[in-house]
Design an enzyme around this catalytic site. Structure first.
Site, PDB file in Angstrom:
ATOM      1  N   LYS A 221       0.822  -1.218   0.000  1.00 34.22           N
ATOM      2  CA  LYS A 221       0.000   0.000   0.000  1.00 34.22           C
ATOM      3  C   LYS A 221       0.859   1.273   0.000  1.00 34.22           C
ATOM      4  CE  LYS A 221      -3.274  -2.802  -0.268  1.00 34.22           C
ATOM      5  NZ  LYS A 221      -4.055  -3.548   0.683  1.00 34.22           N
TER       6      LYS A 221
HETATM    7  C1  PLP Z   1      -5.067  -4.684   0.865  1.00 32.06           C
HETATM    8  C2  PLP Z   1      -6.538  -4.615   0.829  1.00 32.06           C
HETATM    9  C3  PLP Z   1      -7.321  -4.983   1.934  1.00 32.06           C
HETATM   10  C4  PLP Z   1      -6.761  -5.667   3.156  1.00 32.06           C
HETATM   11  O1  PLP Z   1      -5.765  -4.984   3.804  1.00 32.06           O
HETATM   12  P1  PLP Z   1      -4.902  -5.755   4.913  1.00 32.06           P
HETATM   13  O2  PLP Z   1      -4.239  -4.643   5.686  1.00 32.06           O
HETATM   14  O3  PLP Z   1      -3.930  -6.617   4.181  1.00 32.06           O
HETATM   15  O4  PLP Z   1      -5.831  -6.532   5.753  1.00 32.06           O
HETATM   16  C5  PLP Z   1      -8.688  -4.781   1.861  1.00 32.06           C
HETATM   17  N1  PLP Z   1      -9.268  -4.280   0.765  1.00 32.06           N
HETATM   18  C6  PLP Z   1      -8.568  -3.936  -0.322  1.00 32.06           C
HETATM   19  C7  PLP Z   1      -9.284  -3.356  -1.506  1.00 32.06           C
HETATM   20  C8  PLP Z   1      -7.178  -4.113  -0.335  1.00 32.06           C
HETATM   21  O5  PLP Z   1      -6.488  -3.806  -1.439  1.00 32.06           O
END
Ligand code: PLP
Length: 388
Positions: free
Chosen positions: A185
């Site tokens: 992210k």
């Molecule tokens: C990465 C992601 C998540 C989950 O995030 P985590 O921190 O890994 O639990 C949820 N929704 C979307 C659209 C994502 O890209």
């Protein structure tokens, strides 16, 4: 040989020496789990996105789980969310015993809308979870109006949207939005999530539920340990973020603007270079005012014109030392969901069309322009070779 060049991953976290030192400081401090650095990260997050409350968690998935728990969602309930999303949301809905109701997305933005959601609302609907996709913003005004009209909670999956704005408002400033700090992210804490809301009671409940249902964190400023009077107020989970992770987030957040600017510059370069490649089309932009965080650079392969499947295209790039991602294979097309919900096949045309054609190209702040050129050169050569 191109393969002797260094492998270019689809994403790589941007970690500075300051980030490393900040983590080392926590490691040397004698307190490495949830403590003062968490509080500091939460405060910085509130200041950055303008949210009133922010609760740091071990993941965005944890945030979604806590949310479903606070709303007491379970058997007989329905939750509306796209199938074009990460599997975590849908898995959690199913595990509560509730039913996910998949809403289609717009073909060119991969985002859902009030227009697409409204026909799916009925007496069993309990929650709407749309996704800000790839770093662009959902059209929130109509979504908020719809949620209000039907008295339904609207919770934004903002995993891609750290630094995104909608009509001048940062995502997270209003309503409830769940951010992710997974390494792919825009900012990372190794693993982590941030639950942002303007609802004081919800924030309090999430804070309590993330740590065993105790009214407090493990850390107490005065005793430097657990307050002896802490007791269970309701059964809770174990979803707190360690301070050694939070320390990473503080430095990352301070560089968010610069890192997102770099992502934006790379996206502009990609779009210019790809304009002359007929077989490849980047996602389109929504027509309302928004600021892009450029979490992902997603293209759609014209599989007919290219005479090649998306999977073969990804393999060919890998053979040339270039990593790609798939965000996302539609949830309802994955084994468990295909088997459990066979009637859904063919029911979400834009989701399915994109699910077979999308591919995320490398995009991260430490990439240089030459890397973007290398990717597009490889794409052109793959398409040309395939036609021979
Ligand atoms: C990465 C992601 C998540 C989950 O995030 P985590 O921190 O890994 O639990 C949820 N929704 C979307 C659209 C994502 O890209």
């Amino acid at each position: 040989m191109e393969s002797s060049e260094q492998f270019l991953p689809v994403s790589r976290p941007s970690i500075s020496e300051e980030d490393i030192n900040a983590v080392a400081t926590v490691l040397r401090s004698g307190w490495i789990t949830t403590g003062p650095v968490n509080a500091e990260l939460e405060q910085h997050f509130c200041e950055t996105v303008g949210s009133q409350y922010a609760v740091a968690l071990s993941s965005a998935t944890a945030g979604m789980h806590l949310l479903l728990h606070t709303l007491d969602i379970g058997p007989g309930d329905e939750v509306i969310t796209p199938s074009m999303t990460w599997v975590s949301t849908v898995n959690l809905i199913v595990m509560t015993g509730a039913k996910p109701i998949f809403v289609d997305v717009e073909r060119n933005t991969l985002m859902t809308s009030a227009r697409l959601i409204e026909p799916l609302i009925n007496a069993r609907t309990r929650l709407i979870v749309p996704v800000h996709f790839a770093g662009a913003a959902l059209d929130l005004n109509p979504l908020r109006a719809l949620a209000e009209q039907y008295s339904l909670p609207l919770v934004e999956d903002a995993a891609h949207a750290i630094g995104t704005s909608y009509r001048g408002d940062p995502i997270g400033r209003r309503g409830t939005a769940i951010f992710s700090m997974h390494p792919i992210k825009n900012i990372t804490t190794g693993e982590g999530g941030m639950f942002c809301t303007d609802d004081e009671h919800l924030a309090e409940r999430i804070r309590r539920l993330k740590f065993h249902g105790l009214g407090v964190d493990a850390f107490d400023r005065k005793t430097h340990g657990r307050a002896p009077q802490a007791e269970v107020l309701e059964p809770g989970f174990k979803y707190n973020l360690p301070d050694m992770n939070a320390a990473l987030g503080i430095g990352q957040l301070s560089r968010l603007k610069a890192m997102n600017q770099r992502r934006t510059d790379l996206a502009v370069t990609y779009r210019q270079l790809l304009a002359e490649v007929d077989e490849v089309t980047p996602l389109g932009f929504p027509d309302y005012p928004f600021k892009h965080a450029w979490h992902l650079f997603i293209i759609r392969l014209d599989i007919e014109k290219a005479c090649m499947s998306r999977d073969d295209f990804m393999t060919a790039l890998k053979q040339r030392g270039i990593g790609t991602g798939l965000h996302f294979r539609a949830v309802h097309t994955q084994k468990y969901y295909r088997e459990q919900m066979p009637a859904l096949a063919g029911s979400l045309p834009n989701t399915e069309w994109n699910s077979e054609r999308i591919c995320s190209l490398p995009l991260f702040p430490d990439m240089d322009d030459a890397d973007a050129h290398r990717v597009v050169t490889a794409i052109k050569s793959i398409l040309k070779e395939n036609k021979r």
